[in-house]
Design a protein around this motif. Sequence first.
Motif, PDB file in Angstrom:
ATOM      1  N   ALA A   5      -5.268   2.735   7.452  1.00  0.00           N
ATOM      2  CA  ALA A   5      -5.003   4.140   7.107  1.00  0.00           C
ATOM      3  C   ALA A   5      -4.366   4.259   5.729  1.00  0.00           C
ATOM      4  CB  ALA A   5      -4.087   4.768   8.163  1.00  0.00           C
ATOM      5  N   ALA A   6      -3.382   3.396   5.449  1.00  0.00           N
ATOM      6  CA  ALA A   6      -2.724   3.425   4.140  1.00  0.00           C
ATOM      7  C   ALA A   6      -3.704   3.070   3.027  1.00  0.00           C
ATOM      8  CB  ALA A   6      -1.543   2.446   4.136  1.00  0.00           C
ATOM      9  N   ALA A   7      -4.616   2.143   3.312  1.00  0.00           N
ATOM     10  CA  ALA A   7      -5.605   1.752   2.308  1.00  0.00           C
ATOM     11  C   ALA A   7      -6.548   2.913   1.981  1.00  0.00           C
ATOM     12  CB  ALA A   7      -6.404   0.539   2.802  1.00  0.00           C
ATOM     13  N   CYS A   8      -6.965   3.670   2.992  1.00  0.00           N
ATOM     14  CA  CYS A   8      -7.848   4.816   2.762  1.00  0.00           C
ATOM     15  C   CYS A   8      -7.159   5.886   1.914  1.00  0.00           C
ATOM     16  CB  CYS A   8      -8.293   5.408   4.100  1.00  0.00           C
ATOM     17  SG  CYS A   8      -9.475   4.390   5.014  1.00  0.00           S
ATOM     18  N   ILE A   9      -5.877   6.110   2.167  1.00  0.00           N
ATOM     19  CA  ILE A   9      -5.143   7.098   1.372  1.00  0.00           C
ATOM     20  C   ILE A   9      -5.001   6.628  -0.070  1.00  0.00           C
ATOM     21  CG2 ILE A   9      -2.899   8.233   1.097  1.00  0.00           C
ATOM     22  CD1 ILE A   9      -2.642   8.155   4.158  1.00  0.00           C
ATOM     23  N   CYS A  10      -4.735   5.329  -0.251  1.00  0.00           N
ATOM     24  CA  CYS A  10      -4.656   4.789  -1.617  1.00  0.00           C
ATOM     25  C   CYS A  10      -5.987   4.941  -2.343  1.00  0.00           C
ATOM     26  CB  CYS A  10      -4.248   3.319  -1.578  1.00  0.00           C
ATOM     27  SG  CYS A  10      -2.471   3.061  -1.343  1.00  0.00           S
ATOM     28  N   LEU A  11      -7.091   4.789  -1.615  1.00  0.00           N
ATOM     29  CA  LEU A  11      -8.398   4.981  -2.230  1.00  0.00           C
ATOM     30  C   LEU A  11      -8.560   6.425  -2.700  1.00  0.00           C
ATOM     31  CD1 LEU A  11     -11.271   4.174  -2.967  1.00  0.00           C
ATOM     32  CD2 LEU A  11     -11.934   4.636  -0.593  1.00  0.00           C
ATOM     33  N   ASN A  12      -8.161   7.381  -1.868  1.00  0.00           N
ATOM     34  CA  ASN A  12      -8.216   8.795  -2.273  1.00  0.00           C
ATOM     35  C   ASN A  12      -7.437   9.026  -3.559  1.00  0.00           C
ATOM     36  OD1 ASN A  12      -9.726   9.473  -0.044  1.00  0.00           O
ATOM     37  ND2 ASN A  12      -8.000  10.176   1.161  1.00  0.00           N
ATOM     38  N   LEU A  13      -6.238   8.451  -3.616  1.00  0.00           N
ATOM     39  CA  LEU A  13      -5.386   8.633  -4.792  1.00  0.00           C
ATOM     40  C   LEU A  13      -5.964   7.941  -6.024  1.00  0.00           C
ATOM     41  CD1 LEU A  13      -1.948   8.148  -3.022  1.00  0.00           C
ATOM     42  CD2 LEU A  13      -2.721  10.240  -4.138  1.00  0.00           C
ATOM     43  N   LEU A  14      -6.581   6.797  -5.811  1.00  0.00           N
ATOM     44  CA  LEU A  14      -7.220   6.086  -6.922  1.00  0.00           C
ATOM     45  C   LEU A  14      -8.323   6.934  -7.543  1.00  0.00           C
ATOM     46  CD1 LEU A  14      -7.780   3.545  -8.636  1.00  0.00           C
ATOM     47  CD2 LEU A  14      -9.146   2.656  -6.731  1.00  0.00           C
ATOM     48  N   LEU A  15      -9.134   7.554  -6.695  1.00  0.00           N
ATOM     49  CA  LEU A  15     -10.219   8.400  -7.193  1.00  0.00           C
ATOM     50  C   LEU A  15      -9.673   9.659  -7.870  1.00  0.00           C
ATOM     51  CD1 LEU A  15     -12.724   8.073  -4.203  1.00  0.00           C
ATOM     52  CD2 LEU A  15     -12.838   6.939  -6.420  1.00  0.00           C
ATOM     53  N   LEU A  16      -8.583  10.218  -7.341  1.00  0.00           N
ATOM     54  CA  LEU A  16      -7.968  11.379  -7.975  1.00  0.00           C
ATOM     55  C   LEU A  16      -7.412  11.028  -9.352  1.00  0.00           C
ATOM     56  CD1 LEU A  16      -6.039  13.056  -5.020  1.00  0.00           C
ATOM     57  CD2 LEU A  16      -7.971  14.016  -6.278  1.00  0.00           C
ATOM     58  N   GLN A  17      -6.858   9.828  -9.474  1.00  0.00           N
ATOM     59  CA  GLN A  17      -6.328   9.396 -10.772  1.00  0.00           C
ATOM     60  C   GLN A  17      -7.453   9.215 -11.789  1.00  0.00           C
ATOM     61  OE1 GLN A  17      -3.277   8.697 -12.019  1.00  0.00           O
ATOM     62  NE2 GLN A  17      -1.915   8.752 -10.252  1.00  0.00           N
ATOM     63  N   LEU A  18      -8.582   8.667 -11.361  1.00  0.00           N
ATOM     64  CA  LEU A  18      -9.690   8.411 -12.283  1.00  0.00           C
ATOM     65  C   LEU A  18     -10.427   9.685 -12.660  1.00  0.00           C
ATOM     66  CD1 LEU A  18     -11.114   5.097 -10.781  1.00  0.00           C
ATOM     67  CD2 LEU A  18      -9.862   5.359 -12.927  1.00  0.00           C
ATOM     68  N   GLY A  19     -10.434  10.674 -11.753  1.00  0.00           N
ATOM     69  CA  GLY A  19     -11.103  11.933 -12.042  1.00  0.00           C
ATOM     70  C   GLY A  19     -12.609  11.830 -11.909  1.00  0.00           C
TER      71      GLY A  19
ATOM     72  N   LEU B  28       0.830  -1.208   0.000  1.00  0.00           N
ATOM     73  CA  LEU B  28       0.000   0.000   0.000  1.00  0.00           C
ATOM     74  C   LEU B  28       0.862   1.255   0.000  1.00  0.00           C
ATOM     75  CD1 LEU B  28      -2.737  -1.146   2.550  1.00  0.00           C
ATOM     76  CD2 LEU B  28      -3.147  -0.571   0.149  1.00  0.00           C
ATOM     77  N   ARG B  29       1.947   1.226   0.772  1.00  0.00           N
ATOM     78  CA  ARG B  29       2.847   2.380   0.802  1.00  0.00           C
ATOM     79  C   ARG B  29       3.472   2.622  -0.576  1.00  0.00           C
ATOM     80  NH1 ARG B  29       6.222   0.742   6.211  1.00  0.00           N
ATOM     81  NH2 ARG B  29       4.686   1.353   7.778  1.00  0.00           N
ATOM     82  N   ARG B  30       3.899   1.533  -1.216  1.00  0.00           N
ATOM     83  CA  ARG B  30       4.509   1.672  -2.538  1.00  0.00           C
ATOM     84  C   ARG B  30       3.484   2.180  -3.553  1.00  0.00           C
ATOM     85  NH1 ARG B  30       9.097  -1.616  -2.490  1.00  0.00           N
ATOM     86  NH2 ARG B  30       9.884  -1.646  -0.348  1.00  0.00           N
ATOM     87  N   LEU B  31       2.253   1.679  -3.446  1.00  0.00           N
ATOM     88  CA  LEU B  31       1.201   2.161  -4.342  1.00  0.00           C
ATOM     89  C   LEU B  31       0.940   3.638  -4.126  1.00  0.00           C
ATOM     90  CD1 LEU B  31      -1.489  -0.693  -4.373  1.00  0.00           C
ATOM     91  CD2 LEU B  31      -0.188   0.177  -6.325  1.00  0.00           C
ATOM     92  N   ARG B  32       0.938   4.045  -2.865  1.00  0.00           N
ATOM     93  CA  ARG B  32       0.719   5.461  -2.564  1.00  0.00           C
ATOM     94  C   ARG B  32       1.803   6.318  -3.207  1.00  0.00           C
ATOM     95  NH1 ARG B  32       0.697   8.497   3.383  1.00  0.00           N
ATOM     96  NH2 ARG B  32       0.524  10.593   2.536  1.00  0.00           N
ATOM     97  N   GLN B  33       3.040   5.892  -3.084  1.00  0.00           N
ATOM     98  CA  GLN B  33       4.134   6.645  -3.686  1.00  0.00           C
ATOM     99  C   GLN B  33       3.968   6.761  -5.189  1.00  0.00           C
ATOM    100  OE1 GLN B  33       7.355   4.251  -2.310  1.00  0.00           O
ATOM    101  NE2 GLN B  33       7.435   5.169  -0.274  1.00  0.00           N
ATOM    102  N   ALA B  34       3.642   5.634  -5.822  1.00  0.00           N
ATOM    103  CA  ALA B  34       3.516   5.619  -7.284  1.00  0.00           C
ATOM    104  C   ALA B  34       2.340   6.464  -7.756  1.00  0.00           C
ATOM    105  CB  ALA B  34       3.362   4.183  -7.771  1.00  0.00           C
ATOM    106  N   LEU B  35       1.194   6.340  -7.082  1.00  0.00           N
ATOM    107  CA  LEU B  35      -0.009   7.063  -7.498  1.00  0.00           C
ATOM    108  C   LEU B  35       0.133   8.563  -7.294  1.00  0.00           C
ATOM    109  CD1 LEU B  35      -2.783   4.670  -6.115  1.00  0.00           C
ATOM    110  CD2 LEU B  35      -2.077   4.959  -8.497  1.00  0.00           C
ATOM    111  N   SER B  36       0.938   8.958  -6.325  1.00  0.00           N
ATOM    112  CA  SER B  36       1.124  10.394  -6.084  1.00  0.00           C
ATOM    113  C   SER B  36       2.175  11.001  -6.999  1.00  0.00           C
ATOM    114  CB  SER B  36       1.507  10.648  -4.620  1.00  0.00           C
ATOM    115  OG  SER B  36       2.774  10.082  -4.320  1.00  0.00           O
ATOM    116  N   LYS B  37       3.104  10.178  -7.503  1.00  0.00           N
ATOM    117  CA  LYS B  37       4.211  10.699  -8.303  1.00  0.00           C
ATOM    118  C   LYS B  37       3.848  10.892  -9.768  1.00  0.00           C
ATOM    119  CE  LYS B  37       7.446  10.567  -5.082  1.00  0.00           C
ATOM    120  NZ  LYS B  37       8.066  11.790  -4.575  1.00  0.00           N
TER     121      LYS B  37
END
Length: 421
Positions: free
Chosen positions: A131-145, A91-100
């Motif tokens: 907590a990490a999963a919730c942040i990844c969900l936020n980033l997933l939705l931001l990526q999809l728009g 999840l941490r690695r996904l967060r890094q990738a989705l934010s970068k």
Amino acid sequence: MPKDKRRRGKGGRGGVDLRQQSDDELENGDNFSVVSSQSDTHSYSADDDHLQRGAEEDGSESNVQEEFEEKLRMYIDGLTQKSAKGRTDCLRRLRQALSKKCIYDFITDRKMTMTDGVERCVKKGKGEEAAAACICLNLLLLQLGPGEESEEIYQQLRPTLVTLMADKCVSARARSADAIDTMNCLENVFKSSYLKGDRTPPTHNPDICALHASALTAWGLLLSIAPPGVVNDLIDSHLSKVSELLLSKDIELRIVAGETLALIYELAREEDEDFEDRGMEQLCEQLKQMSTESHKYTSKKDRRQQRSSFRQIHDAIQQGVSPNTCIKFGKESMMIDSWARKWQYESLCHTLGSGMNVHLQENDLLRDIFQLGAPIPAMAAATSRVSKFERQMYNIAAFKARTKARSKFRDKRVASVSSDN
């Protein structure tokens, strides 16, 4: 925008200067923003560092992209492993990738797989994993728009997130990571910091205070985009309640409460430029006192932080002063010219961390939120040269256009609310 580079506790909104980030992607100072944001990201492993340096080492951008996507597939698959530590690391690695990076096509092809994996981590995970999963969900939705894809995922996970936020048996860290639920649910979290029956502030441990500050931050974010009718009702019912949080013993919660009040007054004055609450004079006196407090039982850093923040909050409520900060990213810039806009920008900074500049340049959703228009092609951005005078004229015109657009948008929301009723 507060001038101090404050860093808040878990779940807070402030953060560290982007110039202090150590990622190789941030070595080029041209892409820095003048506004700081909280990253809270973990260090890349040696493999992830290789992804950042790969283009320089082998000169093949396509190979680096393929390797990057292969790593992402590994992390997505890793969300189903039995080890909680392993899932959290993925999840941490996904967060890094989705934010970068903006990787809409990659995400679209795997959105349900990622959604199912993240939902499983939210349900099964404890504390850090949830907590990490919730942040990844936020980033997933931001990526999809915006659109049906994001709405479908939100509706699927909404019951789980509401349950998570309301469950007091769940760790404060996991509950504070979710900031996408309704305002009523969020208030049910931070109302525990309202004054007690004897008009004294309750005492909570630091984790609970951070949770309440996070919930109030999310509540303010939703308030910043609420229809005028809803805003007016909330002003009537919550102005005095939020004011009670100024007496909290936690500095972070006090500052978030003060900024929420500044936001409430700004929105109220959009509807009535002469708006003054009957308790405004007393509130301004309280804010003035908080901007000069020097109690020795608080640290110098906290005193400095409180004085700087509450000077701006006092001026906003008494004189209607709005933030006025220019954010530069790549070859572009935008103005943070209202408390609502500041709130939205800082909330996204907290989620995206050091990847905020990249998303401002490439993410359609963020460019829509801040009315930046379509992304500028890389070649056009590299070759265009604009004089300082032209930039100033552009910013003035953009400010007028945004003000006009906000007025029209709020009028549409009034009509929408009226038709719904």
